[in-house]
Design an enzyme around this catalytic site. Structure first.
Site, PDB file in Angstrom:
ATOM      1  N   GLU A  84      69.903  15.370  34.395  1.00  0.00           N
ATOM      2  CA  GLU A  84      70.789  14.885  35.453  1.00  0.00           C
ATOM      3  C   GLU A  84      72.144  14.488  34.879  1.00  0.00           C
ATOM      4  O   GLU A  84      73.192  14.742  35.480  1.00  0.00           O
ATOM      5  CB  GLU A  84      70.148  13.667  36.152  1.00  0.00           C
ATOM      6  CG  GLU A  84      68.870  13.964  36.928  1.00  0.00           C
ATOM      7  CD  GLU A  84      67.637  14.163  36.052  1.00  0.00           C
ATOM      8  OE1 GLU A  84      67.746  14.038  34.807  1.00  0.00           O
ATOM      9  OE2 GLU A  84      66.567  14.464  36.609  1.00  0.00           O
ATOM     10  N   ARG A 225      53.083  31.365  21.005  1.00  0.00           N
ATOM     11  CA  ARG A 225      52.770  30.370  19.969  1.00  0.00           C
ATOM     12  C   ARG A 225      53.830  29.273  19.968  1.00  0.00           C
ATOM     13  O   ARG A 225      53.515  28.082  19.861  1.00  0.00           O
ATOM     14  CB  ARG A 225      52.730  31.043  18.587  1.00  0.00           C
ATOM     15  CG  ARG A 225      51.523  31.921  18.371  1.00  0.00           C
ATOM     16  CD  ARG A 225      51.562  32.584  17.002  1.00  0.00           C
ATOM     17  NE  ARG A 225      50.463  33.524  16.821  1.00  0.00           N
ATOM     18  CZ  ARG A 225      50.370  34.382  15.820  1.00  0.00           C
ATOM     19  NH1 ARG A 225      51.320  34.439  14.888  1.00  0.00           N
ATOM     20  NH2 ARG A 225      49.339  35.196  15.725  1.00  0.00           N
ATOM     21  N   THR A 237      37.595  34.527  11.870  1.00  0.00           N
ATOM     22  CA  THR A 237      38.907  35.178  11.963  1.00  0.00           C
ATOM     23  C   THR A 237      39.708  34.921  10.689  1.00  0.00           C
ATOM     24  O   THR A 237      40.424  35.792  10.210  1.00  0.00           O
ATOM     25  CB  THR A 237      39.659  34.688  13.234  1.00  0.00           C
ATOM     26  OG1 THR A 237      38.898  35.085  14.371  1.00  0.00           O
ATOM     27  CG2 THR A 237      41.047  35.267  13.336  1.00  0.00           C
ATOM     28  N   LEU A 245      49.580  32.998  11.765  1.00  0.00           N
ATOM     29  CA  LEU A 245      49.654  32.223  13.018  1.00  0.00           C
ATOM     30  C   LEU A 245      50.978  31.481  13.195  1.00  0.00           C
ATOM     31  O   LEU A 245      51.008  30.386  13.773  1.00  0.00           O
ATOM     32  CB  LEU A 245      48.477  31.235  13.122  1.00  0.00           C
ATOM     33  CG  LEU A 245      47.086  31.845  13.010  1.00  0.00           C
ATOM     34  CD1 LEU A 245      46.013  30.767  13.092  1.00  0.00           C
ATOM     35  CD2 LEU A 245      46.852  32.882  14.111  1.00  0.00           C
ATOM     36  N   GLU A 329      43.530  31.662  19.793  1.00  0.00           N
ATOM     37  CA  GLU A 329      43.713  33.058  19.365  1.00  0.00           C
ATOM     38  C   GLU A 329      42.496  33.520  18.596  1.00  0.00           C
ATOM     39  O   GLU A 329      42.588  34.275  17.633  1.00  0.00           O
ATOM     40  CB  GLU A 329      44.952  33.174  18.466  1.00  0.00           C
ATOM     41  CG  GLU A 329      46.191  33.557  19.221  1.00  0.00           C
ATOM     42  CD  GLU A 329      47.221  34.251  18.338  1.00  0.00           C
ATOM     43  OE1 GLU A 329      48.062  33.536  17.793  1.00  0.00           O
ATOM     44  OE2 GLU A 329      47.191  35.487  18.202  1.00  0.00           O
ATOM     45  N   GLY A 332      35.634  36.575  19.924  1.00  0.00           N
ATOM     46  CA  GLY A 332      34.805  36.409  21.111  1.00  0.00           C
ATOM     47  C   GLY A 332      33.816  35.259  21.077  1.00  0.00           C
ATOM     48  O   GLY A 332      33.539  34.649  22.113  1.00  0.00           O
ATOM     49  N   LEU A 334      33.905  32.197  19.498  1.00  0.00           N
ATOM     50  CA  LEU A 334      34.515  30.885  19.754  1.00  0.00           C
ATOM     51  C   LEU A 334      35.111  30.837  21.166  1.00  0.00           C
ATOM     52  O   LEU A 334      35.046  29.805  21.850  1.00  0.00           O
ATOM     53  CB  LEU A 334      35.581  30.580  18.691  1.00  0.00           C
ATOM     54  CG  LEU A 334      36.209  29.196  18.731  1.00  0.00           C
ATOM     55  CD1 LEU A 334      35.152  28.096  18.742  1.00  0.00           C
ATOM     56  CD2 LEU A 334      37.154  28.991  17.545  1.00  0.00           C
ATOM     57  N   ALA A 335      35.655  31.983  21.616  1.00  0.00           N
ATOM     58  CA  ALA A 335      36.230  32.025  22.974  1.00  0.00           C
ATOM     59  C   ALA A 335      35.156  31.709  24.014  1.00  0.00           C
ATOM     60  O   ALA A 335      35.383  30.939  24.957  1.00  0.00           O
ATOM     61  CB  ALA A 335      36.849  33.396  23.237  1.00  0.00           C
TER      62      ALA A 335
END
Ligand code: NDP
Ligand code: AOF
Length: 597
Positions: A84, A225, A237, A245, A329, A332, A334-335
């Site tokens: 503002e 990211r 991974t 990353l 990221e 499968g 852990l997802a």
């Protein structure tokens, strides 16, 4: 449909149809105009996302009565100049009589009304607010203050209602989704991102996955990211991909990199163990490979143990650390675990026009225990976008929680915290600046004016700026002066802390030799200056009398109280000492080292 029927009825029976349908038309066109500028405010509010953290997003657009945009502004980071204020400055005299469009009610708090005051002083006459502030202790404060000054304040969904207004309101919810999650749940906003082939695989059967998607898609991943406070992968991974990353698209905020591993069976050497530019945290099961934990700690990697490692407990811990937005990221397995725990709110699926086949090749989400298609999760608000040769499909697994009121009563908002009984000892926790006692944090946007050795004085944007710069004061080396200059010009307290800590780590020779001996005194003088300079802060501190103050930092075991009370809580202790000094109960010298601002 309903609107046109009412208009037609009015026209034939009352003979006033013309004016009524005209007013409906006017309403529609007013709504269309309001919606356009609110969407613009939401758009510019998003400008700093990916460049700072934490990032509540505020934008302001000032529009003259003739419909011209006179000025715009957005908040760069917490503690920097409010949107503002910037918009009013840009508009100059055109602010008078203008309408201000705000994607979100300003977080005017702890007696700091800078944002609302800027609009009042500039003689803005109407304010359109996309959504109330989602944090309950801030909700309604600025709106009430503006109305009490005679400005007309229209809140979307309350004072303005129509389909077009609802769409505009949605864009305001979207731009601050992470903050809304923080306000409404005990976990940060999380999204799962994965790259798949056209036959739905995230890697070949061998586990090889570099690369499925195009350079363009991976550049978009860097952006995602940069918008996150942390990026999470699983142990497999790390073993398979040795990822970095990082957000490598230039100028971006670098998120914390997190590895979730139960076994802690990780390689001795990995890209993630190089923490010179970006920190890494490993979260694991209590007691796992203690010797390897020591190796990681010696490399500067933070290790946090959990009794039973699972996505929900990790997310609750990240909530306590003040994170707003988390990117998953992982592969499968852990997802699937994160989805089952209900902590994934959105999905970004990058689909590449490739087929890899392989019955053992992984898919992006492992076992969820569903057996019929009717059990499948439907994604909401799905968007499709072509990126280079790939397609990005994004959609929500859960609708954005609607934070709209429950409007707090006058008494409710006036009280700092009704749960605190001043007559019984209690504990008051503070940590992030947006929390009810957030003004006690060194990251709160309260500048202080401190004397210099040469007799002059310097204004520091926050206690954090002053504290970090003090590490390098009195060192006769131009490098130390450079460090002080960089910290002084840091745009936000978070940036000041980041610069100060990394300079200290990279150039220990530039840190004053007696730093460990004097740092508590330095902090105390900064705090005393802050609380002496702002009467409302002093009152707030005095009002906590009888309560124990604890900085609820789960990871800073010196200044903070730690995760389970194991921290030394020096910041809380100094504030209590200061409170005693203010109350005249302490024999501490009250020699002033603070200058009037
Ligand atoms: N295309 C893409 O977008 C991506 C592809 N990949 C690919 O996926 C493969 C790896 O997949 P995947 O093994 O599923 O992935 P992850 O390594 O990401 O996840 C599994 C690992 O997470 C750890 N973990 C910790 N807590 C849990 C929990 N509660 N539930 C499940 N796991 C937990 C375990 O590590 P530990 O064994 O150390 O205890 C486990 O082995 C690799 O081939 C990689 O290249 C990976 C990421 C993205
Ligand atoms: N294979 C694959 C992805 N994989 C993800 O990216 C990680 C590697 O990141 P970095 O080391 O920073 O480049 C990897 O471990 C996995 O999490 N991502 C994508 O956008 N597209 C791809 O094709």
């Amino acid at each position: 449909m309903a609107l046109s029927l009412v208009a037609g009825y009015s026209y034939s029976l009352l003979g006033k149809g013309f004016s009524i349908s005209n007013s409906l038309h006017n309403n529609n066109s007013h709504h269309a105009r309001d919606a356009t500028y609110i969407k613009r405010a939401a758009e510019i509010a998003d400008s700093s996302s990916g460049f700072t953290s934490p990032h509540p997003n505020f934008g302001c657009v000032l529009v003259t009565p003739s419909g011209k945009v006179a000025g715009e502004g957005y908040l760069y980071a917490q503690g920097t100049r409010p949107a503002e204020v910037q918009a009013v400055e840009a508009a100059g005299p055109w602010s008078k009589g203008a309408t201000a469009y705000l994607n979100m009610e300003p977080g005017d708090c702890h007696g700091d009304h800078t944002a609302a005051s800027a609009l009042v002083q500039a003689k803005v006459t109407r304010v359109v607010v996309g959504m109330r502030h989602p944090l309950k202790h801030l909700q309604g404060n600025a709106i009430r203050a503006l109305r009490s000054e005679g400005l007309q304040v229209d809140v979307l969904g309350e004072d303005l209602q129509s389909k077009i207004i609802e769409e505009a309101r949605k864009s305001c919810l979207v731009v601050n989704t992470p903050l809304i999650y923080r306000a409404t749940s005990q976990v940060p906003f999380s999204f799962l991102k994965y790259a798949i082939t056209a036959d739905g695989k995230i890697a070949a059967s061998s586990g090889h996955a570099a690369w499925i998607t195009s350079k363009e898609s991976r550049a978009r991943v860097f952006e995602l990211r940069g918008r996150s406070d942390a990026v999470i992968v699983g142990g497999n991974t790390v073993r398979r991909d040795n990822p970095r990353l990082t957000a490598r698209h230039g100028g971006a905020h670098m998120p914390l990199r997190v590895v979730m591993t139960k076994s802690l069976d990780l390689p001795d050497e990995a890209n993630l163990w190089d923490v010179s530019d970006v920190p890494t945290m490993v979260v694991t099961q209590r007691g796992a490979r203690k010797s390897f934990q020591k190796i990681l700690a010696s490399k500067g990697v933070e290790v946090v143990e959990f009794d039973i490692l699972n996505p929900r407990d990790v997310m609750e811990y990240f909530h306590d650390r003040g994170y707003l937005s988390i990117m998953w990221e992982c592969g499968g397995r852990l997802a699937a675990s994160a989805i089952s725990d209900g902590v994934i709110h959105k999905v970004y699926a990058f689909l590449a026009p490739k087929i890899i086949g392989g019955t053992n090749a992984q898919s992006p989400v492992g076992e969820l225990g569903m057996v019929e298609m009717t059990q499948a999760f439907d994604l909401l608000d799905v968007c499709y976008e072509q990126i280079g040769p790939d397609m990005l499909m994004s959609g929500s697994l859960q609708p954005i929680p609607d934070p709209t009121p429950i409007i707090p009563s006058e008494n409710e908002t006036l009280a700092i915290d009704p749960t605190v009984n001043p007559y019984e000892p209690s504990i008051i926790f503070f940590y992030k600046t947006w929390d009810p006692y957030g003004a006690f944090s060194n990251f709160s946007a309260h500048s202080i004016k401190m004397p210099e050795e040469n007799g002059g004085n310097v204004t520091w944007s926050s206690v954090e700026h002053y504290y970090q710069a003090s590490k390098f004061m009195g060192v006769s080396d131009s490098g130390a002066k450079d460090c002080i200059g960089k910290i002084k010009s840091a745009k936000s307290p978070e940036e000041a802390a980041k610069v100060g800590r990394s300079m200290q780590r990279l150039h220990p020779n530039l840190v004053r030799a007696d730093w460990e001996d004097v740092k508590i005194d330095v902090m105390y003088s900064g705090l005393r200056c802050k609380f002496s300079s702002y009467p409302y802060l002093k009152s707030m501190l005095l009002a906590t009398s009888g309560s124990v103050l604890v900085e609820a930092s789960p990871h800073d075991l010196f200044w903070g109280g730690g995760r389970e009370g194991e921290g030394l809580n020096y910041l809380g202790r100094l504030l209590m000492r200061l409170r005693s000094e203010f109350l005249g109960e302490s024999s501490t010298s009250s020699e002033s080292t603070c200058l009037a601002l």
